[in-house]
Design a protein around this motif. Structure first.
Motif, mmCIF file in Angstrom:
data_model
loop_
_atom_site.group_PDB
_atom_site.id
_atom_site.type_symbol
_atom_site.label_atom_id
_atom_site.label_comp_id
_atom_site.label_asym_id
_atom_site.label_seq_id
_atom_site.Cartn_x
_atom_site.Cartn_y
_atom_site.Cartn_z
ATOM 1 N N ASN A 1 -12.565 17.388 62.042
ATOM 2 C CA ASN A 1 -13.884 17.963 61.811
ATOM 3 C C ASN A 1 -13.961 19.478 62.025
ATOM 4 O O ASN A 1 -15.049 20.049 62.020
ATOM 5 C CB ASN A 1 -14.920 17.270 62.705
ATOM 6 C CG ASN A 1 -16.207 17.048 61.959
ATOM 7 O OD1 ASN A 1 -16.172 16.758 60.754
ATOM 8 N ND2 ASN A 1 -17.333 17.203 62.628
ATOM 9 N N VAL A 2 -12.822 20.104 62.249
ATOM 10 C CA VAL A 2 -12.827 21.552 62.491
ATOM 11 C C VAL A 2 -13.176 22.332 61.218
ATOM 12 O O VAL A 2 -13.562 23.500 61.274
ATOM 13 C CB VAL A 2 -11.455 22.013 63.054
ATOM 14 C CG1 VAL A 2 -10.356 21.959 62.001
ATOM 15 C CG2 VAL A 2 -11.535 23.403 63.663
ATOM 16 N N GLY A 3 -13.029 21.642 60.069
ATOM 17 C CA GLY A 3 -13.284 22.315 58.790
ATOM 18 C C GLY A 3 -12.001 22.622 58.038
ATOM 19 O O GLY A 3 -11.965 23.513 57.197
ATOM 20 N N LYS A 4 -10.959 21.841 58.311
ATOM 21 C CA LYS A 4 -9.647 22.095 57.707
ATOM 22 C C LYS A 4 -9.676 21.841 56.199
ATOM 23 O O LYS A 4 -9.203 22.684 55.429
ATOM 24 C CB LYS A 4 -8.574 21.242 58.393
ATOM 25 C CG LYS A 4 -7.163 21.506 57.885
ATOM 26 C CD LYS A 4 -6.109 21.192 58.930
ATOM 27 C CE LYS A 4 -6.136 19.771 59.441
ATOM 28 N NZ LYS A 4 -5.757 18.766 58.419
ATOM 29 N N SER A 5 -10.238 20.708 55.799
ATOM 30 C CA SER A 5 -10.298 20.421 54.355
ATOM 31 C C SER A 5 -11.098 21.502 53.638
ATOM 32 O O SER A 5 -10.697 21.980 52.572
ATOM 33 C CB SER A 5 -10.972 19.079 54.087
ATOM 34 O OG SER A 5 -10.472 18.096 54.929
ATOM 35 N N SER A 6 -12.206 21.871 54.232
ATOM 36 C CA SER A 6 -13.068 22.882 53.596
ATOM 37 C C SER A 6 -12.333 24.211 53.472
ATOM 38 O O SER A 6 -12.450 24.898 52.448
ATOM 39 C CB SER A 6 -14.340 23.082 54.407
ATOM 40 O OG SER A 6 -15.006 21.865 54.600
ATOM 41 N N LYS B 1 -16.130 28.187 60.444
ATOM 42 C CA LYS B 1 -17.585 27.979 60.494
ATOM 43 C C LYS B 1 -18.324 29.138 61.159
ATOM 44 O O LYS B 1 -19.306 28.924 61.875
ATOM 45 C CB LYS B 1 -17.922 26.661 61.215
ATOM 46 C CG LYS B 1 -17.176 25.442 60.665
ATOM 47 C CD LYS B 1 -17.704 24.150 61.263
ATOM 48 C CE LYS B 1 -16.800 22.971 60.957
ATOM 49 N NZ LYS B 1 -17.260 21.710 61.502
ATOM 50 N N ASP C 1 -20.295 31.122 59.997
ATOM 51 C CA ASP C 1 -21.695 31.224 59.547
ATOM 52 C C ASP C 1 -22.650 30.451 60.450
ATOM 53 O O ASP C 1 -23.852 30.632 60.396
ATOM 54 C CB ASP C 1 -21.813 30.723 58.098
ATOM 55 C CG ASP C 1 -21.401 29.273 57.967
ATOM 56 O OD1 ASP C 1 -22.265 28.415 57.796
ATOM 57 O OD2 ASP C 1 -20.183 28.982 58.055
ATOM 58 N N LYS C 2 -22.088 29.595 61.293
ATOM 59 C CA LYS C 2 -22.947 28.831 62.203
ATOM 60 C C LYS C 2 -23.311 29.624 63.454
ATOM 61 O O LYS C 2 -24.132 29.186 64.252
ATOM 62 C CB LYS C 2 -22.262 27.524 62.601
ATOM 63 C CG LYS C 2 -22.098 26.555 61.439
ATOM 64 C CD LYS C 2 -22.367 25.148 61.866
ATOM 65 C CE LYS C 2 -22.281 24.191 60.690
ATOM 66 N NZ LYS C 2 -22.801 22.878 61.018
ATOM 67 N N ALA D 1 -15.615 28.920 55.456
ATOM 68 C CA ALA D 1 -15.305 28.341 54.138
ATOM 69 C C ALA D 1 -16.578 28.279 53.301
ATOM 70 O O ALA D 1 -16.554 28.486 52.096
ATOM 71 C CB ALA D 1 -14.712 26.943 54.313
ATOM 72 N N GLU D 2 -17.673 28.025 53.989
ATOM 73 C CA GLU D 2 -18.948 27.875 53.284
ATOM 74 C C GLU D 2 -19.375 29.186 52.614
ATOM 75 O O GLU D 2 -19.837 29.195 51.475
ATOM 76 C CB GLU D 2 -20.003 27.435 54.290
ATOM 77 C CG GLU D 2 -21.317 27.164 53.648
ATOM 78 C CD GLU D 2 -21.911 25.842 54.098
ATOM 79 O OE1 GLU D 2 -21.134 24.894 54.331
ATOM 80 O OE2 GLU D 2 -23.139 25.787 54.204
HETATM 81 P P1 GDP Z 1 -11.821 18.405 58.597
HETATM 82 O O1 GDP Z 1 -12.056 17.084 59.239
HETATM 83 O O2 GDP Z 1 -11.214 19.363 59.581
HETATM 84 O O3 GDP Z 1 -11.078 18.363 57.309
HETATM 85 O O4 GDP Z 1 -13.278 19.041 58.328
HETATM 86 P P2 GDP Z 1 -14.130 19.166 56.990
HETATM 87 O O5 GDP Z 1 -13.650 20.264 56.126
HETATM 88 O O6 GDP Z 1 -14.283 17.820 56.377
HETATM 89 O O7 GDP Z 1 -15.532 19.695 57.599
HETATM 90 C C1 GDP Z 1 -16.214 19.002 58.622
HETATM 91 C C2 GDP Z 1 -17.703 19.335 58.527
HETATM 92 O O8 GDP Z 1 -17.929 20.723 58.760
HETATM 93 C C3 GDP Z 1 -18.277 19.059 57.138
HETATM 94 O O9 GDP Z 1 -19.589 18.572 57.311
HETATM 95 C C4 GDP Z 1 -18.299 20.422 56.480
HETATM 96 O O10 GDP Z 1 -19.311 20.547 55.507
HETATM 97 C C5 GDP Z 1 -18.564 21.338 57.662
HETATM 98 N N1 GDP Z 1 -17.968 22.670 57.434
HETATM 99 C C6 GDP Z 1 -16.682 22.947 57.138
HETATM 100 N N2 GDP Z 1 -16.501 24.280 57.007
HETATM 101 C C7 GDP Z 1 -17.707 24.861 57.210
HETATM 102 C C8 GDP Z 1 -18.174 26.225 57.208
HETATM 103 O O11 GDP Z 1 -17.454 27.197 56.979
HETATM 104 N N3 GDP Z 1 -19.491 26.415 57.503
HETATM 105 C C9 GDP Z 1 -20.346 25.390 57.766
HETATM 106 N N4 GDP Z 1 -21.620 25.691 58.054
HETATM 107 N N5 GDP Z 1 -19.936 24.103 57.771
HETATM 108 C C10 GDP Z 1 -18.645 23.840 57.487
#
Ligand code: GDP
Length: 219
Positions: A54-59, A164, A166-167, A199-200
């Motif tokens: 959930n760290v945002g790796k895929s994004s 993230k 932007d948060k 990423a957003e």
């Molecule tokens: P993973 O489990 O590390 O692959 O994480 P995901 O890419 O699936 O992201 C987990 C959650 O964080 C999702 O709800 C994304 O929409 C959110 N997220 C990821 N990157 C960002 C970002 O740069 N900004 C914001 N506001 N949310 C993000």
């Protein structure tokens, strides 16, 4: 692009262009590795992405490559516990490592993750750098520290990427960058520059591409 922070590195135009070109090129899923004997030949430079679930790796991977297919592939059930290899440009691999620190992960999953990742990190001569993603709202957690300890022990160079951003409130960004930099300052294998991203919003993405492209043999 205007960002609410000054990037710690000023990349010149040719470096940014090298980064853009690298990630604009092919980036196809190659294979998922669950056991070390399945690793592809160590004949290319590779960069690996690690981070808590959930760290945002895929994004981030999607933002870097400008496509959605990559991370979707990695999140396919059955592939989440693997090292997922993608061809990056003509000469590199991008390795999506399984997320760690998921609170409800069964113990045997955690043990399997540790074994695979530890063996991979220790033995992979072509691994140029591990990008360790940290959620800027949470900072370094115990699970992150464990992974950084492992990387330090294995003497694998790594670099922290804050996700993230932007948060955060704009006023919180510089202190967050500084605190993270200080947290890894004494770690022997840590790159001194912490990479800020969202990423957003696309913040820090061209710079991170440039950083990856600057790895010897990659760009
Ligand atoms: P993973 O489990 O590390 O692959 O994480 P995901 O890419 O699936 O992201 C987990 C959650 O964080 C999702 O709800 C994304 O929409 C959110 N997220 C990821 N990157 C960002 C970002 O740069 N900004 C914001 N506001 N949310 C993000």
């Amino acid at each position: 692009m205007t960002t609410p922070f000054a990037h710690p590195i000023e990349y010149d135009a040719p470096s940014l262009e090298r980064g853009r070109l690298l990630f604009a090129g092919r980036c196809d899923f190659l294979l998922g590795v669950a056991r070390l004997d399945q690793l592809p030949a160590a004949d290319r430079v590779e960069v690996a992405f690690a981070g808590r679930s959930n760290v945002g790796k895929s994004s981030l991977v999607n933002a870097l490559t400008g496509r959605r297919t990559l991370a979707k592939t990695s999140n396919t059930p059955g592939r989440t516990q693997q090292l997922n290899f993608f061809a990056l440009g003509e000469r590199g691999y991008l390795v999506d490592m399984p997320g760690y620190g998921y609170a409800e992960a069964p113990k045997e999953h955690v043990a399997a993750w540790n074994r695979l990742v530890e063996d991979y990190l220790k033995g992979r001569s072509t691994l140029a750098r591990v990008l360790v993603l940290i959620d800027s709202r949470h900072g370094l957690k115990a699970a992150d520290t464990t992974v950084l300890d492992l990387l330090d022990k294995a003497a694998v160079g790594y670099q922290i990427v804050l996700t993230k951003l932007d948060k955060l409130k704009p006023s919180q960004i510089a202190p967050c960058l500084k605190a993270t930099r200080l947290a890894v300052a004494r770690r022997p294998a840590a790159h001194p520059v912490v990479m800020p991203t969202s990423a957003e919003k696309g913040w820090g993405i061209p710079e991170l591409r440039a950083e990856v492209a600057s790895l010897p043999g990659m760009g």
